[in-house]
Enzyme design. Structure first.
Site, short mmCIF file in Angstrom:
data_model
loop_
_atom_site.label_atom_id
_atom_site.label_comp_id
_atom_site.label_asym_id
_atom_site.label_seq_id
_atom_site.Cartn_x
_atom_site.Cartn_y
_atom_site.Cartn_z
N HIS A 51 19.30 76.11 -33.65
CA HIS A 51 18.06 75.48 -33.22
C HIS A 51 18.41 74.13 -32.61
O HIS A 51 19.39 73.50 -32.98
CB HIS A 51 17.17 75.32 -34.45
CG HIS A 51 15.76 74.92 -34.15
ND1 HIS A 51 15.41 73.62 -33.84
CD2 HIS A 51 14.60 75.62 -34.15
CE1 HIS A 51 14.10 73.55 -33.65
NE2 HIS A 51 13.58 74.76 -33.83
N ASP A 131 21.45 74.79 -42.14
CA ASP A 131 20.04 74.82 -41.74
C ASP A 131 19.43 76.05 -42.40
O ASP A 131 19.64 77.18 -41.96
CB ASP A 131 19.94 74.89 -40.22
CG ASP A 131 18.49 75.01 -39.74
OD1 ASP A 131 17.59 75.13 -40.59
OD2 ASP A 131 18.28 75.03 -38.51
N GLN A 134 15.17 79.21 -42.10
CA GLN A 134 14.80 80.61 -41.98
C GLN A 134 15.28 81.47 -43.15
O GLN A 134 15.10 82.69 -43.14
CB GLN A 134 15.37 81.18 -40.66
CG GLN A 134 14.88 80.49 -39.41
CD GLN A 134 13.41 80.73 -39.15
OE1 GLN A 134 12.85 81.74 -39.57
NE2 GLN A 134 12.77 79.81 -38.45
N LYS A 157 7.33 76.28 -43.11
CA LYS A 157 7.84 77.65 -43.01
C LYS A 157 7.82 78.37 -44.36
O LYS A 157 8.14 79.55 -44.42
CB LYS A 157 9.27 77.63 -42.44
CG LYS A 157 9.34 77.19 -40.98
CD LYS A 157 10.76 77.30 -40.45
CE LYS A 157 10.81 77.06 -38.96
NZ LYS A 157 10.53 75.67 -38.59
N CYS A 299 13.22 77.04 -29.06
CA CYS A 299 14.11 75.91 -29.39
C CYS A 299 15.56 76.34 -29.51
O CYS A 299 16.32 75.79 -30.30
CB CYS A 299 13.65 75.20 -30.66
SG CYS A 299 12.03 74.44 -30.53
#
Length: 341
Positions: A51, A131, A134, A157, A299
């Site tokens: 991202h 990261d 997700q 999220k 992104c």
């Protein structure tokens, strides 16, 4: 803070720093640990699928420190991270490996423990940033078990409000980092010519905190805990595989990016293009049918350039979706294609 710490397996709530979002959390690491530790010729290894939030801060730090950014690309056979390239990219000069746990376009689940082992084998002091935006909302994740040094996540999220996210970091590493921003709350004592600073996490949380948003994040952790992250992951895997198979079966000329869920672990999303149609046109017509998909580069412009495309449409599933909704999506996508042809 205690709820978030328990949710991600933190040893102490002091390891959890509240931020506005994951982007700010990565910038916090970049402008504190990064500027303090990276020098000319040092290497930061990242993937082409990151991202923008995990690319742009390191580009800015590279401009200041002259460190080198090295990208790892995809295995063309599976459209997953090429681990042979990862092994080659990491050297004794690598100070940081920063990768996403799950791609927001490809849906692939990166082998974090293997990446950590490769990094530490080449340079035992190499740091790893994850990261986890997700992954944390979709599966059980324990940051200490993954042996990373930093991890970031956004609240919105994972059923929490917008405007809240967090950085998890190993306490010893956080203690060695300088403050990110100055102001109230992050100090111990302030004198005319210098200040001393609070211990983590307070050192990184200048000013009045996002109190309501933090409470909402805690409630979201309670909600997901009550469902059970293992059960949630099983549900999403089944529903995501069903969507993938239905799209392949019924939509002529579709390209779905990322691995086949029969072959590799895959998140419950499908970024796709239909031959001869632009993703934005597809998404606009689907919107008229009440089908919410996203179009654009999500992104991830470097990834889209690598794939040779300008944009894709993405359908994403979560705990509130059903097979009947997937069927409706596939049917309306067929009608959308027929509209243009």
């Amino acid at each position: 803070r205690e709820k978030v710490a328990r949710f991600v397996g933190a040893a102490s709530s002091r390891e959890v720093v509240f931020t506005r979002n994951a982007s700010e959390a990565i910038n916090l690491v970049a402008y504190t640990w990064g500027l303090q530790n990276l020098r000319e010729g040092d290497e930061v290894v990242l993937s082409v699928a990151e991202h923008h939030s995990n690319i742009v801060p390191w580009q800015l730090v590279s401009q200041q420190t002259k460190c080198v950014l090295k990208y790892v690309y995809l295995d063309p056979a599976t459209q997953t991270l090429d681990m042979n390239q990862m092994e080659e990219a990491i050297t004794e000069r690598t100070k940081l490996v920063t990768v996403g746990h799950v791609s927001n376009v490809l849906g692939c689940v990166n082998p974090v423990r293997e990446i950590v082992r490769l990094a530490r084998r080449r340079n035992e002091s190499c740091k790893v940033l994850l990261d986890a935006c997700q992954s944390v909302p979709h599966m059980a994740v324990n940051f200490p078990d993954l042996e990373v040094d930093f991890a970031v996540c956004s609240g919105h999220k994972m059923c929490a409000p917008t405007g809240i996210g967090f950085l998890w970091g190993k306490l010893q590493v956080l203690e060695e980092m300088p403050p990110f921003m100055g102001g109230g709350e992050m100090i111990q004592d302030v004198f005319e010519d210098h200040s001393t600073f609070a211990k983590p996490p307070g050192k990184f949380e200048a000013g009045t905190p996002a109190i309501c948003e933090a409470i909402g994040l805690g409630v979201a952790c309670d909600y997901l805990d009550a469902i059970g992250m293992d059960a949630l992951e099983r549900f999403e895997h089944e529903l995501g595989a069903y969507m993938y198979e239905e799209l392949v079966k019924h939509i002529e000329g579709i390209t779905i990016y990322g691995p086949n869920p029969r072959d590799e672990p895959r998140a419950a999303l499908a970024a796709f293009n239909v031959e001869g149609l632009h993703a934005t046109d597809v998404s606009m017509i689907l919107d008229q049918y009440g089908i919410a998909v996203r179009s654009g580069h999500h992104c991830t412009q470097p990834l889209h350039h690598h794939l040779g495309i300008n944009a894709s449409a993405r359908a994403s599933l979560y705990i509130y979706n059903t097979k009947e909704e997937v069927d409706e999506f596939v049917q309306k996508l067929k009608e959308t294609i027929n509209f243009f042809r």
